[in-house]
Structure formats: structure tokens, C-alpha cells
Design a protein around this motif. Structure first.
Motif, PDB file in Angstrom:
ATOM      1  N   ASN A   1       0.880  -1.169   0.000  1.00 14.35           N
ATOM      2  CA  ASN A   1       0.000   0.000   0.000  1.00 14.35           C
ATOM      3  C   ASN A   1       0.919   1.220   0.000  1.00 14.35           C
ATOM      4  OD1 ASN A   1      -1.608   2.163   0.577  1.00 14.35           O
ATOM      5  ND2 ASN A   1      -2.628   1.218   2.335  1.00 14.35           N
ATOM      6  N   ASP A   2       1.162   1.747  -1.211  1.00 14.77           N
ATOM      7  CA  ASP A   2       2.183   2.808  -1.257  1.00 14.77           C
ATOM      8  C   ASP A   2       1.680   4.147  -0.729  1.00 14.77           C
ATOM      9  OD1 ASP A   2       0.707   3.405  -3.448  1.00 14.77           O
ATOM     10  OD2 ASP A   2       2.280   2.954  -4.922  1.00 14.77           O
ATOM     11  N   ASN A   3       0.451   4.191  -0.269  1.00 17.08           N
ATOM     12  CA  ASN A   3       0.016   5.406   0.434  1.00 17.08           C
ATOM     13  C   ASN A   3       0.862   5.626   1.683  1.00 17.08           C
ATOM     14  OD1 ASN A   3      -2.244   6.165  -1.219  1.00 17.08           O
ATOM     15  ND2 ASN A   3      -3.249   4.325  -0.457  1.00 17.08           N
ATOM     16  N   TYR A   4       1.343   4.509   2.247  1.00 15.57           N
ATOM     17  CA  TYR A   4       2.175   4.623   3.455  1.00 15.57           C
ATOM     18  C   TYR A   4       3.459   5.406   3.175  1.00 15.57           C
ATOM     19  CZ  TYR A   4      -0.540   1.488   6.447  1.00 15.57           C
ATOM     20  OH  TYR A   4      -1.522   0.939   7.222  1.00 15.57           O
TER      21      TYR A   4
ATOM     22  N   LYS B   1       3.719   8.003   1.621  1.00 17.96           N
ATOM     23  CA  LYS B   1       3.475   9.454   1.661  1.00 17.96           C
ATOM     24  C   LYS B   1       3.595  10.001   3.084  1.00 17.96           C
ATOM     25  CE  LYS B   1       0.019   9.079  -1.981  1.00 17.96           C
ATOM     26  NZ  LYS B   1      -1.431   9.100  -2.235  1.00 17.96           N
ATOM     27  N   LEU B   2       3.628   9.091   4.045  1.00 17.92           N
ATOM     28  CA  LEU B   2       3.660   9.531   5.449  1.00 17.92           C
ATOM     29  C   LEU B   2       5.061   9.958   5.839  1.00 17.92           C
ATOM     30  CD1 LEU B   2       1.662   6.532   6.888  1.00 17.92           C
ATOM     31  CD2 LEU B   2       0.825   8.877   6.749  1.00 17.92           C
TER      32      LEU B   2
ATOM     33  N   TYR C   1       5.671   8.564  13.325  1.00 21.08           N
ATOM     34  CA  TYR C   1       4.588   9.281  13.969  1.00 21.08           C
ATOM     35  C   TYR C   1       5.187  10.351  14.893  1.00 21.08           C
ATOM     36  CZ  TYR C   1       0.364   9.853  16.811  1.00 21.08           C
ATOM     37  OH  TYR C   1      -0.714  10.371  17.459  1.00 21.08           O
TER      38      TYR C   1
ATOM     39  N   GLU D   1     -12.722   4.035   7.703  1.00 18.76           N
ATOM     40  CA  GLU D   1     -12.894   2.845   6.850  1.00 18.76           C
ATOM     41  C   GLU D   1     -14.304   2.699   6.285  1.00 18.76           C
ATOM     42  OE1 GLU D   1     -11.791  -0.951   8.462  1.00 18.76           O
ATOM     43  OE2 GLU D   1      -9.992  -0.137   9.368  1.00 18.76           O
TER      44      GLU D   1
ATOM     45  N   ASP E   1      -3.124  11.137   9.139  1.00 20.58           N
ATOM     46  CA  ASP E   1      -2.333   9.962   8.748  1.00 20.58           C
ATOM     47  C   ASP E   1      -3.214   8.788   8.334  1.00 20.58           C
ATOM     48  OD1 ASP E   1      -0.122  11.466   9.310  1.00 20.58           O
ATOM     49  OD2 ASP E   1       0.662  10.217  10.918  1.00 20.58           O
ATOM     50  N   THR E   2      -4.315   8.574   9.030  1.00 20.57           N
ATOM     51  CA  THR E   2      -5.145   7.400   8.693  1.00 20.57           C
ATOM     52  C   THR E   2      -5.858   7.600   7.357  1.00 20.57           C
ATOM     53  OG1 THR E   2      -6.926   8.269  10.096  1.00 20.57           O
ATOM     54  CG2 THR E   2      -5.472   6.591  11.055  1.00 20.57           C
TER      55      THR E   2
ATOM     56  N   MET F   1      -3.139   6.920   4.762  1.00 24.93           N
ATOM     57  CA  MET F   1      -2.922   5.468   4.632  1.00 24.93           C
ATOM     58  C   MET F   1      -4.018   4.828   3.768  1.00 24.93           C
ATOM     59  SD  MET F   1      -2.080   4.531   8.567  1.00 24.93           S
ATOM     60  CE  MET F   1      -0.535   4.899   9.361  1.00 24.93           C
ATOM     61  N   ALA F   2      -5.222   5.360   3.908  1.00 22.11           N
ATOM     62  CA  ALA F   2      -6.347   4.786   3.167  1.00 22.11           C
ATOM     63  C   ALA F   2      -6.376   5.252   1.713  1.00 22.11           C
ATOM     64  CB  ALA F   2      -7.656   5.167   3.860  1.00 22.11           C
TER      65      ALA F   2
END
Ligand code: MLT
Length: 404
Positions: free
Chosen positions: A5-8, A10-11, A15, A117, A137-138, A141-142
Motif C-alpha cells: 500500500n504505497d500510500n504509506y 506518503k507519510l 509518527y 474505513e 495519517d489514517t 494510509m487509506a
């Protein structure tokens, strides 16, 4: 070859609070003698109240008997706790919330992070700036945030609502209509509160535009002034547009015990589909319920003795908040918050950036706080101190800050 999940990607690397913890650990390694005072992450320091300990012991003993043993419980939470929440946090305040509209969980952070979700991936999401990083962040991630834009210091698919000194840290209703709106009052990180009239305007806006409000009420126990709503359901029409999330961490010291809850009114629907049913489906699939022992401790929060003991605990932290607020003002700082919230939001002195001030405090006086820019672009030039330390460490931290 599998993909991720390459959205991660972008973070940010880690944290916010993990990042701070790493910096502090590195400093401690180089300076093992340093007596560091931690007023960074909003973690409580007072031991659990006697009434909670008593309830825990009792539940532990029960679990060791054939009659008192509890295996999997209802995923939504035990009736005894859901009823106590409905009665005390809502019905006693004139809010119409029933026990079966409450979902008990192992903490508000998970709920605040997971709630997205059940919403469409194309939804536009509005967040305050500065903001508790979990909301952003969530959604990143989504895959609901687009890409990071250096110019705005944020993600180009999110709608940032600046909370600044000029607007009293109260977000304005956005011109571009969001589908999902995260609000947190009393606010983390600025410590600002919202009046009932101002919150009503958000509820009216959401109902008019078909938006949903995700309302984080983790700090409601710290409200000390009249006219500040303890729940969004005090506003007319909130049952058709708002989800509310609560924590037991800040009002009862459960940061290590873990307990929270989410309210989804049955009237909250999207094209005829009930959000309550969706969350119920999600909760039942991914969660087996908070521990029985911890839910019994949660029930004790609402006993008469529990209320008394916990009010005293909140008052202890609010005395720290007062000491910080007044101490900073005396030392010539401009500081906000700390009246209806356990956070004090101060302006960094001498034009220092938030991280420069963080380093200065850590290196020169061994006090840890949270850099405002870690909460968003509008947090630059600010710094957050928490009132959750002990009274002694709070007084010592202020003395050190004065010495700067
Ligand atoms: C904070 O410091 O912002 C909070 O403690 C974080 C949290 O409650 O998860």
C-alpha cells in the motif's frame, strides 16, 4: 512480486510522538545524567484512582471462578458499561443517546483512526490545522489525501481549516464543502474550546451540505467554563450528522489500561444506509471486544465514588495547567489554552521555529514539549506543553523555562 500500500510512503518517517521519543532517547544516551522533564505526549502520571483498582481486583477474582469467568464478550461492549455511559455522559446532560448506539473499544485513538474505513475513498476530508496527526495519517494510509504539497505544507486533497491566533483557534466553516469533517473540542493541540452556538453552526452546516462530523471529545472532562458543550449531541440535529468518540484515558487515567467508545446514532444514514450498521459490521468482523476486566473498571468511573475521585484527578491536572499558563505569562510568553483543556499552546520566543524551540528546551533546560509544526503548518511558531505531569515536575519545568 507482491506490492504494498504505497500510500504509506506518503507519510512522514515516523509518527510525531515516536519522533520526539527518539530525539529524547538520543539526548539521554549522550547525557545519561540529565534529569529530563517530559511535558510532551499527553500521557497521565497519576496512579489509577482507588475505585478503579477495586473494580479491577474484583473483576480479576471473578475471572478465576467458574461462575464469574468471561470469555468473548459482546463486540460492542457489555450492557452494564454501555448503559452507564448512555445514562451519565448523555441522558444526564439531556442528550438523547441510547446504550445500543454506543460501541465500546480499547481506546479513542483506534476508533478515531479506524472510523474512516466506512467512508468512500473519494470523500473530501476537512481537518483543523494544527491537528491531532491521527486524523490525517489514517486518511493518507487509506488513499484519501492525494500528495504532499510543500507550498501548503499539507496534502492537496485535504481541506485544511487554519486555527490561528486571529480566529481564536476556532476553524471557520470551509467554502469548499467537505464530506467528512474532523473536529476535536476541547482541542488538541491548541487547548481551545468551542461554544455551543459555534458547534451548532457546524451541525447546521453538516446537515445542510450532507457532511458527516467526526467529533473527538477526548478532553471533555476538562471543560471548566459554562456554555461549552460536553457532547456534540447537545446541539439540535447532531443525531443526523455526527459520530462522537470518547476516551477513558484523560478523564480516568486509562492510557495504559485502554478503553474508549464511539457513538453512532441510528438516524445517521447515507443514501438510506445506516452508518451504525456499517460500523457494527466492521466492529464485529475486526474486533472481539474490550477486556471484561477493563470494562468493569470503566463502569466504576460512573459510580458516585468514582466521579468524586476522578474529579479530584482532573482538578490536579488543571492546577498544573493554571501553573503553566500563569507561569508562562509571568515569564513574558504568550500562551493559550489550559482553561478547558489540559494543553497549553504557547508562542515560541524570538522567532524560533517550533523545532528550534524544542531543541533549545531539551538541550538547555532538559524540558520536553511538542513542537507545534508537528501538528500542521499553522502550528509553526507554537509549542505545546501538557498539564499531565506531576505538580512537582510542572513547577520545576517552569522554573527551568524561566531561567532560559
Ligand atoms: C497527545 O499527546 O496528543 C495525546 O496524548 C495523544 C493521544 O491521546 O493519543
Amino acid at each position: 512480486m507482491f506490492t504494498i500500500n504505497d500510500n504509506y510512503l506518503k507519510l512522514q518517517g515516523s509518527y510525531l510522538f515516536s519522533n520526539i521519543a527518539k530525539k529524547v532517547a538520543a539526548y539521554k544516551e549522550e547525557n545519561p545524567q540529565a534529569n529530563i522533564i517530559r511535558l510532551g505526549i499527553g500521557d497521565v502520571t497519576q496512579p489509577l484512582a482507588p475505585v478503579i483498582i477495586e473494580a479491577l481486583h474484583k473483576a480479576v477474582d471473578e475471572m478465576g471462578t467458574p461462575e464469574g469467568f468471561h470469555g468473548y464478550g459482546p463486540e460492542q461492549g457489555y450492557e452494564f458499561l454501555r448503559s452507564a455511559i448512555a445514562k451519565n455522559d448523555y441522558q444526564a446532560r439531556g442528550c438523547q443517546i441510547d446504550a445500543d448506539e454506543i460501541f465500546v473499544s480499547d481506546g479513542a485513538k483506534c476508533d478515531v483512526g479506524n472510523i474512516q474505513e466506512i467512508f468512500g475513498i473519494d470523500n473530501k476530508v476537512a481537518v483543523c490545522d494544527p491537528v491531532y496527526p491521527v486524523y490525517v495519517d489514517t486518511n493518507v494510509m487509506a488513499g484519501r489525501a492525494g500528495s504532499f504539497d510543500q507550498a501548503i505544507g499539507g496534502f492537496n486533497q485535504l481541506i485544511y481549516m487554519p486555527c490561528t491566533e486571529e480566529n481564536g483557534f476556532a476553524p471557520e466553516l470551509p467554502n469548499e464543502v467537505p464530506d467528512m469533517i474532523y473536529l476535536c473540542f476541547p482541542n488538541n493541540p491548541t487547548g481551545a474550546a468551542i461554544t455551543k452556538d459555534a458547534l451548532q453552526a457546524w451541525v447546521d452546516y453538516a446537515n445542510k451540505n450532507g457532511s458527516v462530523i467526526l467529533y473527538d471529545a477526548a478532553y471533555e472532562a476538562y471543560i471548566s467554563e459554562p456554555g461549552i458543550p460536553h457532547s456534540i449531541y447537545e446541539c439540535e440535529g447532531a443525531r443526523t450528522c455526527a459520530i462522537e468518540m470518547h476516551s477513558f484515558s484523560k478523564n480516568a487515567g486509562f492510557t495504559g489500561l485502554r478503553l474508549g467508545y464511539t457513538v453512532i446514532p441510528k438516524e445517521l444514514v447515507c443514501n438510506g444506509v445506516s452508518l451504525h450498521s456499517l460500523w457494527n459490521r466492521r466492529h464485529g468482523t475486526k474486533y472481539n471486544g474490550a477486556p471484561y476486566i477493563v470494562q468493569r473498571a470503566g463502569e466504576a468511573v460512573y459510580s458516585e465514588e468514582g466521579k468524586k475521585q476522578l474529579q479530584a484527578q482532573v482538578a490536579y491536572y488543571m492546577e498544573n495547567a493554571r501553573l503553566i499558563r500563569e507561569g508562562l505569562a509571568d515569564a513574558g510568553f504568550t500562551a493559550y489554552g489550559g482553561v478547558n483543556a489540559p494543553y497549553i499552546w504557547l508562542k515560541t520566543p524570538d522567532g524560533l521555529t517550533s523545532w528550534e524551540f524544542f531543541d533549545k528546551l531539551l538541550h538547555e533546560v532538559q524540558v520536553v514539549g511538542t513542537p507545534g509544526s508537528g501538528f500542521g503548518a499553522s502550528g509553526e511558531g507554537f509549542f505545546r506543553l501538557t498539564a499531565f505531569g506531576t505538580k512537582e515536575s510542572t513547577i520545576e519545568a517552569l522554573a527551568r523555562i524561566r531561567r532560559l
